[in-house]
Design a protein around this motif. Sequence first.
Motif, PDB file in Angstrom:
ATOM      1  N   GLN A   1      -3.384   3.232  18.294  1.00 32.45           N
ATOM      2  CA  GLN A   1      -1.796   3.417  17.827  1.00 32.45           C
ATOM      3  C   GLN A   1      -1.314   4.656  18.285  1.00 32.45           C
ATOM      4  OE1 GLN A   1      -0.562   0.975  16.273  1.00 32.45           O
ATOM      5  NE2 GLN A   1      -2.026  -0.142  15.155  1.00 32.45           N
ATOM      6  N   PRO A   2       0.147   4.769  18.437  1.00 30.20           N
ATOM      7  CA  PRO A   2       0.801   6.031  19.001  1.00 30.20           C
ATOM      8  C   PRO A   2       0.360   7.082  18.194  1.00 30.20           C
ATOM      9  CG  PRO A   2       2.119   4.062  19.031  1.00 30.20           C
ATOM     10  CD  PRO A   2       1.034   3.507  18.587  1.00 30.20           C
ATOM     11  N   LYS A   3       0.204   7.021  16.976  1.00 30.24           N
ATOM     12  CA  LYS A   3      -0.185   8.160  16.067  1.00 30.24           C
ATOM     13  C   LYS A   3      -0.206   7.288  14.526  1.00 30.24           C
ATOM     14  CE  LYS A   3       4.735   8.948  14.642  1.00 30.24           C
ATOM     15  NZ  LYS A   3       5.852   9.873  14.483  1.00 30.24           N
ATOM     16  N   PHE A   4      -1.110   8.243  13.857  1.00 28.43           N
ATOM     17  CA  PHE A   4      -1.198   7.760  12.457  1.00 28.43           C
ATOM     18  C   PHE A   4      -0.170   7.861  11.736  1.00 28.43           C
ATOM     19  CE2 PHE A   4      -2.613   8.276   7.996  1.00 28.43           C
ATOM     20  CZ  PHE A   4      -3.312   7.145   7.869  1.00 28.43           C
ATOM     21  N   ARG A   5       0.450   6.757  11.055  1.00 24.27           N
ATOM     22  CA  ARG A   5       1.688   6.613  10.050  1.00 24.27           C
ATOM     23  C   ARG A   5       1.353   6.571   8.765  1.00 24.27           C
ATOM     24  NH1 ARG A   5       5.328   2.633  13.270  1.00 24.27           N
ATOM     25  NH2 ARG A   5       3.111   1.603  13.313  1.00 24.27           N
ATOM     26  N   TRP A   6       1.549   7.144   7.847  1.00 26.45           N
ATOM     27  CA  TRP A   6       1.149   7.301   6.418  1.00 26.45           C
ATOM     28  C   TRP A   6       1.897   5.885   5.920  1.00 26.45           C
ATOM     29  CZ3 TRP A   6      -2.169  10.129   3.637  1.00 26.45           C
ATOM     30  CH2 TRP A   6      -2.381  11.267   4.079  1.00 26.45           C
ATOM     31  N   ILE A   7       3.078   5.571   6.039  1.00 21.63           N
ATOM     32  CA  ILE A   7       3.808   4.376   5.950  1.00 21.63           C
ATOM     33  C   ILE A   7       4.658   4.023   7.009  1.00 21.63           C
ATOM     34  CG2 ILE A   7       5.785   5.705   4.883  1.00 21.63           C
ATOM     35  CD1 ILE A   7       4.624   2.414   3.345  1.00 21.63           C
ATOM     36  N   SER A   8       4.414   2.638   7.356  1.00 19.61           N
ATOM     37  CA  SER A   8       5.200   2.271   8.316  1.00 19.61           C
ATOM     38  C   SER A   8       6.059   0.999   7.631  1.00 19.61           C
ATOM     39  CB  SER A   8       4.333   1.228   9.493  1.00 19.61           C
ATOM     40  OG  SER A   8       3.675   0.150   8.700  1.00 19.61           O
ATOM     41  N   ILE A   9       7.124   0.450   8.468  1.00 19.96           N
ATOM     42  CA  ILE A   9       8.021  -0.519   8.049  1.00 19.96           C
ATOM     43  C   ILE A   9       7.203  -1.645   7.531  1.00 19.96           C
ATOM     44  CG2 ILE A   9       9.904  -2.018   8.693  1.00 19.96           C
ATOM     45  CD1 ILE A   9      11.168   0.235  10.594  1.00 19.96           C
ATOM     46  N   GLY A  10       6.331  -1.977   8.282  1.00 22.33           N
ATOM     47  CA  GLY A  10       5.529  -3.236   7.933  1.00 22.33           C
ATOM     48  C   GLY A  10       4.644  -3.034   6.631  1.00 22.33           C
ATOM     49  N   ALA A  11       4.149  -1.992   6.626  1.00 21.65           N
ATOM     50  CA  ALA A  11       3.393  -1.457   5.505  1.00 21.65           C
ATOM     51  C   ALA A  11       4.332  -1.443   4.134  1.00 21.65           C
ATOM     52  CB  ALA A  11       2.586  -0.216   5.624  1.00 21.65           C
ATOM     53  N   LEU A  12       5.415  -0.741   4.220  1.00 18.19           N
ATOM     54  CA  LEU A  12       6.584  -0.720   3.207  1.00 18.19           C
ATOM     55  C   LEU A  12       6.530  -1.967   2.937  1.00 18.19           C
ATOM     56  CD1 LEU A  12       8.133   1.063   1.407  1.00 18.19           C
ATOM     57  CD2 LEU A  12       9.759   1.062   3.271  1.00 18.19           C
ATOM     58  N   VAL A  13       7.151  -3.007   3.798  1.00 16.40           N
ATOM     59  CA  VAL A  13       7.508  -4.352   3.386  1.00 16.40           C
ATOM     60  C   VAL A  13       6.498  -5.029   2.672  1.00 16.40           C
ATOM     61  CG1 VAL A  13       8.135  -6.575   4.209  1.00 16.40           C
ATOM     62  CG2 VAL A  13       9.160  -4.322   5.107  1.00 16.40           C
ATOM     63  N   ALA A  14       5.196  -5.024   3.072  1.00 19.86           N
ATOM     64  CA  ALA A  14       3.897  -5.467   2.637  1.00 19.86           C
ATOM     65  C   ALA A  14       3.654  -5.091   1.014  1.00 19.86           C
ATOM     66  CB  ALA A  14       2.933  -5.499   3.524  1.00 19.86           C
ATOM     67  N   ILE A  15       3.806  -3.758   0.785  1.00 17.27           N
ATOM     68  CA  ILE A  15       3.530  -3.187  -0.501  1.00 17.27           C
ATOM     69  C   ILE A  15       4.667  -3.690  -1.543  1.00 17.27           C
ATOM     70  CG2 ILE A  15       3.392  -1.257  -1.878  1.00 17.27           C
ATOM     71  CD1 ILE A  15       2.350   0.260   0.868  1.00 17.27           C
ATOM     72  N   VAL A  16       5.938  -3.798  -1.012  1.00 20.03           N
ATOM     73  CA  VAL A  16       6.890  -3.997  -1.956  1.00 20.03           C
ATOM     74  C   VAL A  16       6.658  -5.396  -2.282  1.00 20.03           C
ATOM     75  CG1 VAL A  16       9.420  -4.221  -2.121  1.00 20.03           C
ATOM     76  CG2 VAL A  16       8.575  -2.141  -1.202  1.00 20.03           C
ATOM     77  N   VAL A  17       6.737  -6.336  -1.053  1.00 22.41           N
ATOM     78  CA  VAL A  17       6.712  -7.686  -1.510  1.00 22.41           C
ATOM     79  C   VAL A  17       5.483  -8.076  -2.162  1.00 22.41           C
ATOM     80  CG1 VAL A  17       6.615  -9.860  -0.247  1.00 22.41           C
ATOM     81  CG2 VAL A  17       8.116  -8.274   0.561  1.00 22.41           C
TER      82      VAL A  17
END
Length: 330
Positions: free
Chosen positions: A199-215
């Motif tokens: 991955q380009p860099k480690f991200r604490w929260i990505s858009i996909g992860a945010l959507v997954a957690i909320v949903v």
Amino acid sequence: MFILKSTLREFTTDGCLDLAASLTYRMVLAIFPALIALVSLLSLFGQSGTTVTAVLDEAQGTVPAETWDTVQPALESILTAPAPGVGLIIGLLIALWSASSYVKAFGRAMNVIYEVPEGRGGIKLNVQMYLLTALLLVLLTVALMVFVLSGPVAQAVGSAIGLGIVAMTVWNIAQWFLLGFVVIFAVALLYYATPNVQQPKFRWISIGALVAIVVAVLASAGFFFYVSNFGNYNATYGALAGVIILLLWLYIINAILLFGAEIDSEIERARELQAGISAEEDLQLPARDTKASDKKAKKQREHLERARNLRRSAGHNRHGAVADHRELSG
């Protein structure tokens, strides 16, 4: 709009619903070994008994009654069993090995999503997955410790150490942020460490992860509300109702996690396309390792070459037989 349409198409094309079913199977197999490892970790701090009891009390009020009646005996049998003494480390390692099956399966699903073969060798891959599983278990341990320090437990602890009502109110709010951080970090680790891509860099929260957690949170709340108020699984499945409900919930969670990963994958594709990189068919992220995949590709080429030689020899023998037949006829 391009990312949304591309995500929906790839989610179907990659067979993510089938992958989610496979992950659910692996998760069910890994749950109890993970709980054994968790109890072993808690026992190191002398907290296994009180923590487990508090978690069971809290869980009873949040899950459907059918599911609780099914899993409660097994949970109490495993979670309240005394932790091993001399064999603590051995038992923990065995449980860790069993629990890592889900993490490995999640990595294979992520490789499908990112369109990359697994290139890490067996030793390297297993070491990485075991370490990741251990870290996830530590995060789960922290989450349980934070979770049980609420309600009556938190009030009892607060009274014992002299904290006032204001401090307890602050803690009751802050604990949800801590639990949210643990969940976000765990999902970020799964998305970052399991696939064979850099991955380009480690991200604490990505858009996909945010959507997954909320949903996932909303879907879990809606599913449990439906089961508790409208679903009648007992009439259909009888004694297996609790197991079916648990499997359905885990299946929903895994499908949502894969959908979030697809979102991140398609966002990366859109970025590469906008940068002029040819990513219409395959993402151009570099692989973490290609040693195993190169070796597998070499064996495949050798197998194909042997197959071609077999076909050619068969054709040569056939032509020779035809020629011999003509000579005899002449």
